[in-house]
Design a protein around this motif. Structure first.
Motif, mmCIF file in Angstrom:
data_model
loop_
_atom_site.group_PDB
_atom_site.id
_atom_site.type_symbol
_atom_site.label_atom_id
_atom_site.label_comp_id
_atom_site.label_asym_id
_atom_site.label_seq_id
_atom_site.Cartn_x
_atom_site.Cartn_y
_atom_site.Cartn_z
ATOM 1 N N PRO A 340 0.840 -1.205 0.000
ATOM 2 C CA PRO A 340 0.000 0.000 0.000
ATOM 3 C C PRO A 340 0.871 1.249 0.000
ATOM 4 O O PRO A 340 1.954 1.285 0.598
ATOM 5 C CB PRO A 340 -0.796 -0.125 1.309
ATOM 6 C CG PRO A 340 -0.745 -1.583 1.644
ATOM 7 C CD PRO A 340 0.582 -2.083 1.146
ATOM 8 N N GLY A 341 0.389 2.278 -0.689
ATOM 9 C CA GLY A 341 1.175 3.502 -0.798
ATOM 10 C C GLY A 341 0.321 4.747 -0.761
ATOM 11 O O GLY A 341 -0.903 4.692 -0.565
ATOM 12 N N VAL A 342 0.988 5.872 -0.966
ATOM 13 C CA VAL A 342 0.333 7.179 -0.917
ATOM 14 C C VAL A 342 0.799 7.987 -2.123
ATOM 15 O O VAL A 342 2.000 7.984 -2.460
ATOM 16 C CB VAL A 342 0.687 7.941 0.377
ATOM 17 C CG1 VAL A 342 0.093 9.350 0.357
ATOM 18 C CG2 VAL A 342 0.193 7.172 1.593
ATOM 19 N N CYS A 343 -0.131 8.684 -2.772
ATOM 20 C CA CYS A 343 0.195 9.591 -3.872
ATOM 21 C C CYS A 343 -0.279 10.992 -3.509
ATOM 22 O O CYS A 343 -1.468 11.208 -3.239
ATOM 23 C CB CYS A 343 -0.469 9.137 -5.172
ATOM 24 S SG CYS A 343 -0.194 10.264 -6.560
ATOM 25 N N LEU A 344 0.648 11.948 -3.482
ATOM 26 C CA LEU A 344 0.332 13.334 -3.175
ATOM 27 C C LEU A 344 0.362 14.135 -4.481
ATOM 28 O O LEU A 344 1.411 14.237 -5.125
ATOM 29 C CB LEU A 344 1.354 13.903 -2.181
ATOM 30 C CG LEU A 344 1.548 13.097 -0.891
ATOM 31 C CD1 LEU A 344 2.625 13.745 -0.034
ATOM 32 C CD2 LEU A 344 0.246 12.978 -0.116
ATOM 33 N N ARG A 345 -0.789 14.642 -4.877
ATOM 34 C CA ARG A 345 -0.890 15.380 -6.128
ATOM 35 C C ARG A 345 -0.936 16.880 -5.850
ATOM 36 O O ARG A 345 -1.751 17.334 -5.039
ATOM 37 C CB ARG A 345 -2.130 14.941 -6.909
ATOM 38 C CG ARG A 345 -1.974 13.551 -7.524
ATOM 39 C CD ARG A 345 -3.241 13.068 -8.201
ATOM 40 N NE ARG A 345 -2.980 11.856 -8.990
ATOM 41 C CZ ARG A 345 -3.930 11.080 -9.507
ATOM 42 N NH1 ARG A 345 -5.212 11.397 -9.332
ATOM 43 N NH2 ARG A 345 -3.602 10.012 -10.211
ATOM 44 N N MET A 346 -0.083 17.614 -6.572
ATOM 45 C CA MET A 346 0.032 19.051 -6.327
ATOM 46 C C MET A 346 -0.998 19.831 -7.159
ATOM 47 O O MET A 346 -0.679 20.831 -7.779
ATOM 48 C CB MET A 346 1.448 19.521 -6.639
ATOM 49 C CG MET A 346 2.555 18.743 -5.946
ATOM 50 S SD MET A 346 2.409 18.770 -4.142
ATOM 51 C CE MET A 346 2.725 20.495 -3.803
ATOM 52 N N TRP A 347 -2.239 19.369 -7.156
ATOM 53 C CA TRP A 347 -3.338 20.082 -7.807
ATOM 54 C C TRP A 347 -4.652 19.644 -7.157
ATOM 55 O O TRP A 347 -4.677 18.736 -6.337
ATOM 56 C CB TRP A 347 -3.352 19.839 -9.313
ATOM 57 C CG TRP A 347 -3.588 18.433 -9.788
ATOM 58 C CD1 TRP A 347 -4.781 17.871 -10.115
ATOM 59 C CD2 TRP A 347 -2.607 17.419 -10.006
ATOM 60 N NE1 TRP A 347 -4.608 16.576 -10.523
ATOM 61 C CE2 TRP A 347 -3.286 16.271 -10.486
ATOM 62 C CE3 TRP A 347 -1.216 17.364 -9.862
ATOM 63 C CZ2 TRP A 347 -2.624 15.084 -10.796
ATOM 64 C CZ3 TRP A 347 -0.561 16.183 -10.178
ATOM 65 C CH2 TRP A 347 -1.258 15.062 -10.641
ATOM 66 N N SER A 348 -5.705 20.303 -7.511
ATOM 67 C CA SER A 348 -6.987 20.044 -6.865
ATOM 68 C C SER A 348 -7.699 18.860 -7.512
ATOM 69 O O SER A 348 -7.467 18.529 -8.677
ATOM 70 C CB SER A 348 -7.887 21.283 -6.950
ATOM 71 O OG SER A 348 -8.288 21.514 -8.288
ATOM 72 N N GLN A 349 -8.594 18.254 -6.761
ATOM 73 C CA GLN A 349 -9.349 17.120 -7.284
ATOM 74 C C GLN A 349 -10.271 17.546 -8.418
ATOM 75 O O GLN A 349 -10.441 16.823 -9.394
ATOM 76 C CB GLN A 349 -10.154 16.459 -6.158
ATOM 77 C CG GLN A 349 -10.831 15.164 -6.591
ATOM 78 C CD GLN A 349 -11.424 14.404 -5.425
ATOM 79 O OE1 GLN A 349 -11.430 14.889 -4.289
ATOM 80 N NE2 GLN A 349 -11.927 13.209 -5.670
ATOM 81 N N SER A 350 -10.841 18.736 -8.298
ATOM 82 C CA SER A 350 -11.728 19.210 -9.370
ATOM 83 C C SER A 350 -10.956 19.428 -10.660
ATOM 84 O O SER A 350 -11.469 19.198 -11.760
ATOM 85 C CB SER A 350 -12.426 20.503 -8.943
ATOM 86 O OG SER A 350 -11.466 21.524 -8.691
ATOM 87 N N MET A 351 -9.700 19.889 -10.533
ATOM 88 C CA MET A 351 -8.889 20.118 -11.720
ATOM 89 C C MET A 351 -8.496 18.808 -12.391
ATOM 90 O O MET A 351 -8.301 18.765 -13.613
ATOM 91 C CB MET A 351 -7.626 20.905 -11.344
ATOM 92 C CG MET A 351 -6.691 21.195 -12.510
ATOM 93 S SD MET A 351 -7.506 22.147 -13.812
ATOM 94 C CE MET A 351 -6.282 22.012 -15.117
ATOM 95 N N HIS A 352 -8.411 17.747 -11.629
ATOM 96 C CA HIS A 352 -7.954 16.482 -12.199
ATOM 97 C C HIS A 352 -8.858 16.039 -13.355
ATOM 98 O O HIS A 352 -8.382 15.518 -14.366
ATOM 99 C CB HIS A 352 -7.925 15.401 -11.118
ATOM 100 C CG HIS A 352 -7.431 14.077 -11.613
ATOM 101 N ND1 HIS A 352 -6.105 13.838 -11.877
ATOM 102 C CD2 HIS A 352 -8.104 12.927 -11.928
ATOM 103 C CE1 HIS A 352 -5.961 12.597 -12.325
ATOM 104 N NE2 HIS A 352 -7.149 12.027 -12.366
ATOM 105 N N HIS A 353 -10.146 16.266 -13.218
ATOM 106 C CA HIS A 353 -11.085 15.843 -14.260
ATOM 107 C C HIS A 353 -10.999 16.728 -15.495
ATOM 108 O O HIS A 353 -11.511 16.357 -16.560
ATOM 109 C CB HIS A 353 -12.512 15.840 -13.706
ATOM 110 C CG HIS A 353 -12.679 14.940 -12.512
ATOM 111 N ND1 HIS A 353 -12.610 13.570 -12.598
ATOM 112 C CD2 HIS A 353 -12.880 15.227 -11.191
ATOM 113 C CE1 HIS A 353 -12.773 13.038 -11.390
ATOM 114 N NE2 HIS A 353 -12.938 14.020 -10.525
ATOM 115 N N ALA A 354 -10.351 17.886 -15.359
ATOM 116 C CA ALA A 354 -10.187 18.766 -16.523
ATOM 117 C C ALA A 354 -8.915 18.450 -17.316
ATOM 118 O O ALA A 354 -8.732 18.976 -18.416
ATOM 119 C CB ALA A 354 -10.156 20.233 -16.070
ATOM 120 N N LEU A 355 -8.053 17.601 -16.755
ATOM 121 C CA LEU A 355 -6.843 17.223 -17.477
ATOM 122 C C LEU A 355 -7.214 16.376 -18.692
ATOM 123 O O LEU A 355 -8.219 15.654 -18.672
ATOM 124 C CB LEU A 355 -5.910 16.430 -16.566
ATOM 125 C CG LEU A 355 -5.319 17.160 -15.357
ATOM 126 C CD1 LEU A 355 -4.510 16.190 -14.499
ATOM 127 C CD2 LEU A 355 -4.452 18.322 -15.809
#
Length: 845
Positions: A340-355
């Motif tokens: 098990p691990g952890v991923c830290l994303r330097m952007w917002s969750q709402s923005m992720h769907h706009a990628l």
């Protein structure tokens, strides 16, 4: 790995569950598609399982890896799984490095190496299977290699199998392209990864925020940390900040990007020593293919640095862009390989769907010069004859073909030349390959190898401020000093010795390929060499504009005003940012006009121009020496061709309009009368002397009278009447006076001018001067009644008519009543037809 009759051991990877199906499908089909998630083991387990398949008949397996680091790592891991050294059963071939032997059954190669193998042996003799690993990355070389394999599969090598492996690509599209190939799906096994969105709204490269996230993860989470950053500059900045943060002794910070040495890359991907934890600072190179042991945390900036080719400017620039959702998921998966691990994303969750869902294929964005050259060697001039998942863009394809023609690699019909074949044999962009081949003819082969190596590596100078020196000569001099064992010093910058060490290794490899003996290249003329590679980037300083340049291609370019090269009249702009309007120059060398004239003697155009200067309103004659868009020399022509001068002068008159001619009032009236008769008396064969008509045939009627004149002011001395009147025959002149007289004699005895400016001729006359005239006057042989403007004593129209008889009968009484009250002293008879016409207040008694 459980391979049934192949007798291999279970690997413990998820891919084990589909290995028999892969083997069975390839036994009966020439192509197959395998979809398996990251970490499923497809890169290393599948080739080992298939190497002894009966349908291979003892032939080799070629495995394509997207990068050199991935190729070496995959080969090393497979060899370790067999308990062997690399180079025995499993080997690799990458640019300028290989570990293979006669016993090698599996070769892991980079995609460009496959192209070279195909060009030297189009049948791939001795190869039974080509595996396209990580095809979802859609590199240009992978698309090209697959297109060439499909073109010869079943023809030159009737038993060749193709296996396309992908983690995220739409497998149905690929399967359709390769002939409705079977699709095999592996569900995989990935440990849960907790995803946290901790950055701003959009992906960003805030060094402070990334360092803070890494430090916090190091305190809260177990295992090593993988940090995704756009490029080497950001990696160095983060590494420096982490060192300043006084990490504990258990931490090891290792960079990972393409230009590092093999030893440095191996250090980044290997397990850390007992009791140690790693922070791996990586570019997108670590997204796929590589297994980095011990990673439990991923910190993702969400950015990637990718090349983008601009067809209109002919330049490629690196752009920092947000990653796609597919790439972000690949990065996230790095944290769930072993637990098990952890991923830290330097952007917002709402923005992720706009990628974007996935990144665009490189073939749609890249410089296609290398691809066009390879296709020409293959014998293909029309890319539509091959199978592509995305066809090469036509405009980019034609632009690349034009560049290759300018480099003498293709003939005018797009066929490969012998010179082009020599270029293609070098592991370089066609520009640099042309430079190396051309340099041999002028005794500068060694210097060209050094120069090409410098340009294929990253900059060896790290400037400590935003100000940097663009002069490539500095780098070349540092390389020469390094070869001689001298200390490397660059004012204002820190020299990275490892870069120059790699440059020497690459340059020496090129020398061996070309058969050059090692020699000192310090006396090389870099401008001359680079002009071979970048003929379209010869840069000429714009007149009076420090730091601003025009390229031979027609594009603009600039340096900062305080840049050391900003005062040079000529440069070779080697590296630019590709901006469409005006590109920033990042790397350049000094060039000279005399050298330019000698080196490009066959391409320089010498042209004489005779043209109209609309600003000065004069014909100018000059001789220009040009290279592309650059005017190298300009001289005044003292004896230009008379006909060209005349043509230019006529052009100037046409631009200025016929109003620039010395018209008189009487001549304009003559023009109007002739135009009137042309409308109402077409059988008279009247010429078109309207402004438009005259402008359309200026050369015929005016040209003979312009000899010796070059300025608009010269027209002041022109007798325009003597030029225009002969346009009518003698008979027409007489008829003009009869049919369109300038004046009409009215009952008062006055000669009144006729106005021909409107659609119909007008006679404007005081009402009292028309007493006694019953019928409306006519002209044009009785065809055309005049429009009568009857005026008051003050000269203002009181009635407009073409029916004078009707006016006297019905209109006059009312007009008389109004005017008599206004002008009581004037003559207002009751019967205008019997009254005496007068031009006075009252008739003479």
């Amino acid at each position: 790995m459980e391979g049934g009759r192949l007798g291999t051991k279970a690997s413990g990877f998820p891919i084990d569950g589909v290995l028999e199906e892969v083997q069975r499908v390839l036994a009966t089909h020439v192509s197959a598609v395998l979809q398996a998630p990251p970490g499923a083991g497809k890169t290393t387990v599948v080739p080992l399982y298939l190497k002894d398949a009966g349908w291979l008949k003892g032939r080799k397996i070629i495995v394509l890896a997207p990068r050199r680091l991935a190729a070496r790592a995959a080969a090393m891991r497979m060899a370790a799984m067999l308990g062997e050294d690399v180079g025995r059963t499993v080997g690799y071939r990458v640019r300028m490095d290989s570990r293979v032997s006669e016993d090698t059954r599996i070769e892991v190669v980079t995609e460009g190496v496959l192209t070279r193998m195909l060009q030297s042996d189009p049948a791939l003799e001795g190869v039974g299977l080509v595996i396209f690993d990580e095809y979802h990355e859609r590199s240009l070389d992978a698309d090209l290699g697959l297109a060439l394999c499909l073109d010869m599969q079943g023809i030159l090598n009737t038993d060749l199998r193709l296996l396309i492996m992908s983690a995220t690509l739409s497998t149905n599209e690929v399967a359709d392209m390769v002939g409705n190939a079977p699709v095999i799906n592996c569900t995989g096994r990935e440990f849960p990864v907790e995803t946290r969105y901790i950055g701003g709204h959009t992906p960003g490269e805030s060094i402070g925020a990334i360092v803070a996230a890494v430090l916090e993860a190091g305190l809260r989470e177990a295992g090593s940390i993988l940090v995704f950053l756009p490029g080497a500059p950001e990696i160095r900045k983060v590494a420096k900040r982490l060192q300043m943060a006084a990490l504990g002794p258990e931490w090891i910070v290792t960079p990972l990007y393409g230009h590092l040495s093999q030893e440095e890359q191996d250090k980044a991907i290997s397990l850390p020593p007992e009791g140690k934890r790693k922070i791996v600072l990586a570019t997108s190179i670590a997204e796929t293919s590589l297994t980095i042991d011990g990673i439990r945390v991923v910190v993702d900036s969400g950015l990637s640095r990718v090349p983008r080719f601009d067809v209109r400017s002919g330049m490629t620039r690196l752009m920092t862009m947000p990653v796609s959702q597919a790439a972000a998921d690949q990065r996230r998966g790095r944290a769930g390989r072993t637990g098990p691990g952890v991923c830290l994303r330097m952007w917002s969750q709402s923005m992720h769907h706009a990628l974007p869902a996935a990144h665009r294929a490189e073939i749609l964005e890249a410089d296609l010069a290398g691809l066009v050259l390879e296709l020409a060697i293959w014998g293909v001039r029309n890319p539509g004859k091959l199978k592509w998942l995305d066809s090469p863009p036509i405009q980019a394809f034609e632009s690349a073909r034009e560049l290759l023609w300018s480099l003498d690699a293709l003939d005018e019909d797009g066929r490969i030349t012998e010179y082009g074949r020599r270029m293609a044999g070098l592991p370089l962009h066609p520009r640099l390959a042309h430079m190396l081949v051309a340099a041999a003819g002028i005794g500068q082969g060694n210097a060209a190898c050094d120069l090409a190596a410098l340009l294929t590596e990253r900059d060896g100078i790290r400037f400590q401020t935003e100000r940097r020196d663009e002069d490539l000569q500095i780098r070349f001099d540092l390389l020469t000093a390094f070869r001689r064992g001298r200390p490397l010093v660059c004012p204002g910058g820190e020299v990275d010795v490892s870069v120059f060490r790699r440059v020497i290794r690459t340059a020496d490899n090129l020398r061996r390929r070309l058969g050059y003996l090692a020699a000192d290249s310090a006396t090389a003329c870099l401008g001359r060499l680079l002009a071979f590679a970048f003929p379209d980037r010869v840069a000429q300083q714009r007149p009076g504009q420090r730091g601003r340049y025009l390229l031979a291609s027609g594009r603009g370019a600039f340096l900062d005003l305080d840049a050391p090269l900003a005062t040079e009249p000529y440069l070779i702009a080697v590296e630019l940012d590709g901006d469409r309007r005006e590109a920033r120059i990042y790397r350049a060398v000094v060039y000279g006009l005399d050298l330019l004239l000698a080196q490009f003697a066959k391409r320089i155009q010498r042209t004489e121009f005779v043209d109209w200067d609309s600003d000065r309103q004069v014909v100018t004659a000059r001789r220009e020496v040009k290279l592309g868009a650059l005017i190298l020399q300009r001289d005044v022509l003292t004896s230009p061709d008379r006909q060209q001068v005349l043509t230019a002068f006529v052009k100037g008159i046409r631009q200025a309009g016929l109003g620039c001619l010395p018209w008189t009032r009487s001549l304009r009236i003559w023009q109007q009368r002739v135009c009137f008769l042309r409308r109402v008396n077409p059988e008279g064969d009247w010429p078109d002397v309207s402004d438009n008509g005259l402008a359309s045939c200026l050369m015929q009627w005016l040209g003979p009278h312009l000899i010796g004149r070059t300025r608009l002011q010269d027209l002041e001395r022109l007798d325009l009447q003597a030029v225009l009147l002969p346009m009518l025959t003698y008979a027409q002149r007489k008829r003009l006076e009869e049919l369109a007289p300038t004046h009409l004699c009215v009952p008062s005895g006055s000669r009144i001018p006729i106005d021909y400016t409107g659609a119909a001729p007008i006679l404007a006359v005081r009402l009292q001067e028309m007493f006694g005239l019953l019928e409306t006057p006519v002209i044009a042989g009785g065809r055309h009644p005049l429009i009568i403007h009857l005026l008051s004593p003050a000269g203002r129209p009181v009635q407009i008519t073409q029916d004078l008889t009707g006016f006297w009968r019905t209109g006059y009484p009312q007009v008389k009543k109004e005017l008599k009250g206004r002008y009581p002293k004037h003559y207002w008879p009751d019967d205008p037809l019997r009254a005496e016409a007068t031009a006075r207040v009252k008739p003479r008694r």
